[in-house]
Write a protein that holds these residues in place. Structure first.
Motif: not given
Length: 432
Positions: A308, A329-330, A332-335, A340-341, A367-369
């Motif tokens: 994304e 922004l979240p 955590d991420s499972e990606l 990652h965006p 952050k997972p971005v």
């Protein structure tokens, strides 16, 4: 027969220094599955396979691995590739003999004979159906530079029953092509190739066209598309495609769109967003079913987005508000990291913000971005130096600090503060 139309892969492209190999591989894997699921007879790749004329070894491996896998999974698939304005025609064509043995035909350069004349016959390629019989003829025209096109006055068009300068089918006059030798040469080459296809065509066979060009009224993405400007003109009328061409598969514009309100003349668009300006694009390939050698039914197949692209906030906002939204922004991420965006941060400034990037990066810590871009804008802009229409005498009297004050007003919409003027004056001191 069933065709799939794709273009503008831009393998090897980076987004603000982030590599996109993962996204491209996801698309290519999906495309392989789609070719099999759709039972396609042919895949048309309408240019800009690579993002630049000197692609990396990794992006070249991606292409050749895809072509090999496509042949293995769909042995009867016809695959035609033309060069776009980003591609090196010679580099794209170099492995041509090997690719032809595996069902892929590549047209990078306009082919010429020993006498230097354009060999139009080699621009018209057969497309076979599931029975192995020829069901269509394809005009495969790569991106054309001025030296690639015939001179209308020196190379009259073959007797094809068509006028020398065909009118635009959408009602727009073909006057640009008539007035500009380059555009007139493009129109003539398409007409010559069409005449060859007509001569070869048997009852029940269709004629389709491929091209990499900018058509009249085509909507472009200014952030990621390289303008094709030669001699001050670049746009071609839809009338270069004769009415009996069942479908024209175009490349160059990243937004999927039809040309001249004709569903048979289409840009499929890029398969991934190549800039943040394309966040809202519906990326797709096109499926074309041709019946009776003439009627084409076109439908889109959406391309899943592997990564994304995010814009925070949705509209530019003051820095403090932006930092609050980033902090929310979240965490955590499972990606996987490659998924990652990418993030564009949009800041509205009314004055310079020293250390802004460090504050943005601190807000994104953990952050997972992936921070790709910080886009700054201002609420309003004062008239620029150009808008002021100063005389040469007035320009000659401007001092450096006058120019600085004007530019500051233009950029931020208010007067430069005293500390900024003092810092500028210090920079202008001799020996500073």
């Amino acid at each position: 027969m069933r065709l799939l139309h794709t273009s503008d892969w831009h393998l090897g492209q980076s987004l603000h220094n982030f590599e996109r190999n993962y996204e491209h591989q996801c698309f290519l894997d999906w495309l392989l599955d789609t070719i099999v699921a759709e039972q396609a007879d042919a895949l048309l790749i309408a240019g800009d396979v690579f993002d630049n004329a000197n692609p990396s070894s990794a992006s070249q491996r991606q292409l050749y691995r895809f072509l090999q896998q496509a042949r293995a999974r769909a042995p009867r698939l016809d695959l035609i590739v033309i060069a776009g304005n980003h591609d090196s025609p010679g580099r794209l064509e170099a492995p041509g003999p090997l690719l032809e043995a595996h069902g892929t035909q590549v047209i990078g350069n306009v082919p010429r004979g020993a006498d230097g004349r354009i060999d139009v016959e080699r621009l018209v390629l057969p497309l076979t159906g599931k029975s192995g019989a020829v069901e269509a003829w394809c005009l495969a025209i790569p991106f054309l530079r001025p030296g690639d096109v015939p001179r209308p006055e020196a190379a009259p068009a073959p007797d094809s029953g068509q006028p020398a300068a065909p009118p635009a089918a959408d009602g727009a006059a073909a006057s640009p092509a008539a007035a500009d030798p380059y555009l007139a040469g493009i129109a003539l080459l398409y007409q010559q190739a069409f005449a060859v296809a007509q001569a070869r065509r048997q009852p029940g066979q269709a004629i389709v066209a491929m091209g990499h060009c900018h058509m009249v009224d085509g909507q472009m993405s200014n952030d990621s598309e390289r303008r094709i400007v030669i001699g001050g003109t670049e746009m071609l009328p839809a009338g270069i495609f004769a009415p009996s061409i069942a479908y024209a598969a175009l490349g160059h514009l990243h937004l999927a769109q039809s040309v001249g309100k004709q569903e048979r003349i289409r840009y499929c668009g890029s398969p991934i967003p190549l800039s943040f300006a394309e966040v809202g694009y519906r990326h797709q390939i096109l499926r074309i079913d041709i019946e009776n050698g003439a009627d084409a039914e076109v439908s889109s197949i959406p391309v899943p987005r592997a990564v994304e692209l995010m814009r925070v906030p949705a509209k530019p906002a003051p820095l403090e508000q932006v930092l609050e939204e980033l902090a929310a922004l979240p965490a955590d991420s499972e990606l996987a990291p490659d998924a990652h965006p990418f993030l564009e941060v949009r800041v509205l400034l009314d004055a310079p913000q020293p250390g802004m990037r460090a504050r943005v990066e601190a807000a994104l810590e953990g952050k997972p971005v992936r921070l790709a871009k910080i886009e700054t804008s201002t609420p309003s802009r004062a008239p620029s130096l150009d808008d002021a229409q100063l005389t040469l005498d007035q320009l000659g009297k401007l001092q450096p600090d006058d120019i600085f004050k004007r530019l500051y007003r233009q950029r931020f919409g208010n007067e430069a503060p005293a500390e900024q003027l003092s810092a500028f004056a210090e920079l202008m001191l001799p020996g500073a």
